[in-house]
Design a protein around this motif. Structure first.
Motif, PDB file in Angstrom:
ATOM      1  N   LYS A 219      16.111  18.361 -37.122  1.00  0.00           N
ATOM      2  CA  LYS A 219      15.553  18.073 -35.797  1.00  0.00           C
ATOM      3  C   LYS A 219      14.305  17.223 -35.989  1.00  0.00           C
ATOM      4  O   LYS A 219      13.523  17.431 -36.912  1.00  0.00           O
ATOM      5  CB  LYS A 219      15.169  19.359 -35.057  1.00  0.00           C
ATOM      6  CG  LYS A 219      16.344  20.238 -34.692  1.00  0.00           C
ATOM      7  CD  LYS A 219      17.074  19.685 -33.495  1.00  0.00           C
ATOM      8  CE  LYS A 219      18.100  20.656 -32.983  1.00  0.00           C
ATOM      9  NZ  LYS A 219      19.442  20.395 -33.438  1.00  0.00           N
TER      10      LYS A 219
ATOM     11  N   HIS B  76      16.950  14.734 -31.853  1.00  0.00           N
ATOM     12  CA  HIS B  76      15.649  15.078 -31.273  1.00  0.00           C
ATOM     13  C   HIS B  76      15.641  16.528 -30.818  1.00  0.00           C
ATOM     14  O   HIS B  76      16.643  17.056 -30.350  1.00  0.00           O
ATOM     15  CB  HIS B  76      15.340  14.148 -30.095  1.00  0.00           C
ATOM     16  CG  HIS B  76      13.880  14.012 -29.824  1.00  0.00           C
ATOM     17  ND1 HIS B  76      13.149  14.990 -29.199  1.00  0.00           N
ATOM     18  CD2 HIS B  76      13.020  13.013 -30.123  1.00  0.00           C
ATOM     19  CE1 HIS B  76      11.889  14.593 -29.108  1.00  0.00           C
ATOM     20  NE2 HIS B  76      11.788  13.399 -29.663  1.00  0.00           N
ATOM     21  N   GLN B  77      14.481  17.155 -30.931  1.00  0.00           N
ATOM     22  CA  GLN B  77      14.360  18.548 -30.484  1.00  0.00           C
ATOM     23  C   GLN B  77      14.403  18.664 -28.960  1.00  0.00           C
ATOM     24  O   GLN B  77      14.779  19.701 -28.425  1.00  0.00           O
ATOM     25  CB  GLN B  77      13.083  19.180 -31.028  1.00  0.00           C
ATOM     26  CG  GLN B  77      11.804  18.592 -30.458  1.00  0.00           C
ATOM     27  CD  GLN B  77      10.556  19.164 -31.113  1.00  0.00           C
ATOM     28  OE1 GLN B  77      10.634  19.822 -32.143  1.00  0.00           O
ATOM     29  NE2 GLN B  77       9.414  18.902 -30.500  1.00  0.00           N
ATOM     30  N   ASP B  78      14.068  17.594 -28.258  1.00  0.00           N
ATOM     31  CA  ASP B  78      14.155  17.579 -26.797  1.00  0.00           C
ATOM     32  C   ASP B  78      15.626  17.416 -26.406  1.00  0.00           C
ATOM     33  O   ASP B  78      16.259  16.417 -26.736  1.00  0.00           O
ATOM     34  CB  ASP B  78      13.314  16.433 -26.242  1.00  0.00           C
ATOM     35  CG  ASP B  78      13.332  16.358 -24.734  1.00  0.00           C
ATOM     36  OD1 ASP B  78      14.419  16.106 -24.166  1.00  0.00           O
ATOM     37  OD2 ASP B  78      12.260  16.532 -24.126  1.00  0.00           O
TER      38      ASP B  78
ATOM     39  N   SER C 277      10.881  15.265 -33.903  1.00  0.00           N
ATOM     40  CA  SER C 277       9.996  15.368 -32.745  1.00  0.00           C
ATOM     41  C   SER C 277       9.286  14.030 -32.562  1.00  0.00           C
ATOM     42  O   SER C 277       9.408  13.132 -33.388  1.00  0.00           O
ATOM     43  CB  SER C 277       8.972  16.481 -32.972  1.00  0.00           C
ATOM     44  OG  SER C 277       8.083  16.110 -34.020  1.00  0.00           O
ATOM     45  N   GLU C 278       8.524  13.933 -31.499  1.00  0.00           N
ATOM     46  CA  GLU C 278       7.743  12.710 -31.261  1.00  0.00           C
ATOM     47  C   GLU C 278       6.788  12.452 -32.417  1.00  0.00           C
ATOM     48  O   GLU C 278       6.528  11.302 -32.773  1.00  0.00           O
ATOM     49  CB  GLU C 278       6.967  12.825 -29.948  1.00  0.00           C
ATOM     50  CG  GLU C 278       7.846  12.757 -28.724  1.00  0.00           C
ATOM     51  CD  GLU C 278       8.695  11.504 -28.659  1.00  0.00           C
ATOM     52  OE1 GLU C 278       8.157  10.398 -28.842  1.00  0.00           O
ATOM     53  OE2 GLU C 278       9.905  11.640 -28.439  1.00  0.00           O
ATOM     54  N   GLU C 279       6.249  13.506 -32.985  1.00  0.00           N
ATOM     55  CA  GLU C 279       5.305  13.351 -34.087  1.00  0.00           C
ATOM     56  C   GLU C 279       5.940  12.629 -35.285  1.00  0.00           C
ATOM     57  O   GLU C 279       5.267  11.875 -35.991  1.00  0.00           O
ATOM     58  CB  GLU C 279       4.784  14.714 -34.535  1.00  0.00           C
ATOM     59  CG  GLU C 279       3.744  14.608 -35.627  1.00  0.00           C
ATOM     60  CD  GLU C 279       3.157  15.943 -35.972  1.00  0.00           C
ATOM     61  OE1 GLU C 279       3.366  16.392 -37.123  1.00  0.00           O
ATOM     62  OE2 GLU C 279       2.487  16.538 -35.112  1.00  0.00           O
ATOM     63  N   ASP C 280       7.219  12.822 -35.507  1.00  0.00           N
ATOM     64  CA  ASP C 280       7.893  12.150 -36.614  1.00  0.00           C
ATOM     65  C   ASP C 280       7.786  10.635 -36.482  1.00  0.00           C
ATOM     66  O   ASP C 280       7.695   9.936 -37.486  1.00  0.00           O
ATOM     67  CB  ASP C 280       9.364  12.561 -36.681  1.00  0.00           C
ATOM     68  CG  ASP C 280       9.550  13.985 -37.163  1.00  0.00           C
ATOM     69  OD1 ASP C 280       8.940  14.342 -38.185  1.00  0.00           O
ATOM     70  OD2 ASP C 280      10.289  14.740 -36.509  1.00  0.00           O
TER      71      ASP C 280
END
Length: 170
Positions: free
Chosen positions: A161, A18-20, A163-166
């Motif tokens: 990476k 995750h990017q976060d 994201s939530e969008e994935d």
């Protein structure tokens, strides 16, 4: 006291990429600390992970999949389908009715399995029926690593990476 083997969803597995940074650190710590033990994951949640990866560029897939393949082969990840009891609970349980169908199935599997459930998913976090099962990630990141070969594959796989969008399009 919950008695089953911990259950995870795709947000935890994919959370290692995750990017976060907080989600990534918590997910990575979850896996490195439990590498020599067992966790459970449903077939459909494994499919969510694949759906996310298959939408990425081929070059990213090629650096990600060696890590995923070795982790799934070497770690004792118990993969499971749904029982009749899970299907019944998912279909008819009013306390799960606000979840989308695929999330109702996961939630019902957690409840029927009477096991701790690790997730980063807000829908599950808000579901009152799951509150007794939701497990907390360690607040402090772990210094533990995977075995050397797997750690090298993980380090290379970090080129990918998510994201939530994935998760919205899987």
């Amino acid at each position: 006291m919950l008695k089953g083997v911990s259950i995870i969803d795709a947000t935890v597995f994919m959370g290692m990429h995750h990017q976060d940074e907080v989600i990534r650190a918590r997910s990575l710590a979850f896996f490195t600390q439990r590498y020599n033990s067992q966790v459970r994951m449903s077939f459909s949640q494994i499919g969510v992970c694949d759906a996310i990866i298959w939408k990425k560029a081929r070059e990213l897939q090629d650096v990600y999949y060696p890590f995923m393949d070795v982790l799934h082969s070497d770690m004792n990840i118990l993969r499971a389908g749904y029982t009749d009891a899970v299907l019944q609970r998912a279909a008819y349980s009013p306390e799960l009715s606000n979840l989308p169908p695929e999330k109702r199935l996961q939630a019902a599997q957690v409840i029927e399995g009477d096991a701790p459930f690790y997730t980063h998913d807000d829908d599950y976090q808000r579901c009152a029926a799951l509150h007794p099962y939701l497990a907390s990630f360690d607040a402090q990141p772990s210094d533990e690593l995977f075995p050397v070969g797997l750690q090298k594959l993980y380090d290379a796989s970090l080129a990918l990476k998510i994201s939530e969008e994935d998760f919205q399009h899987a």
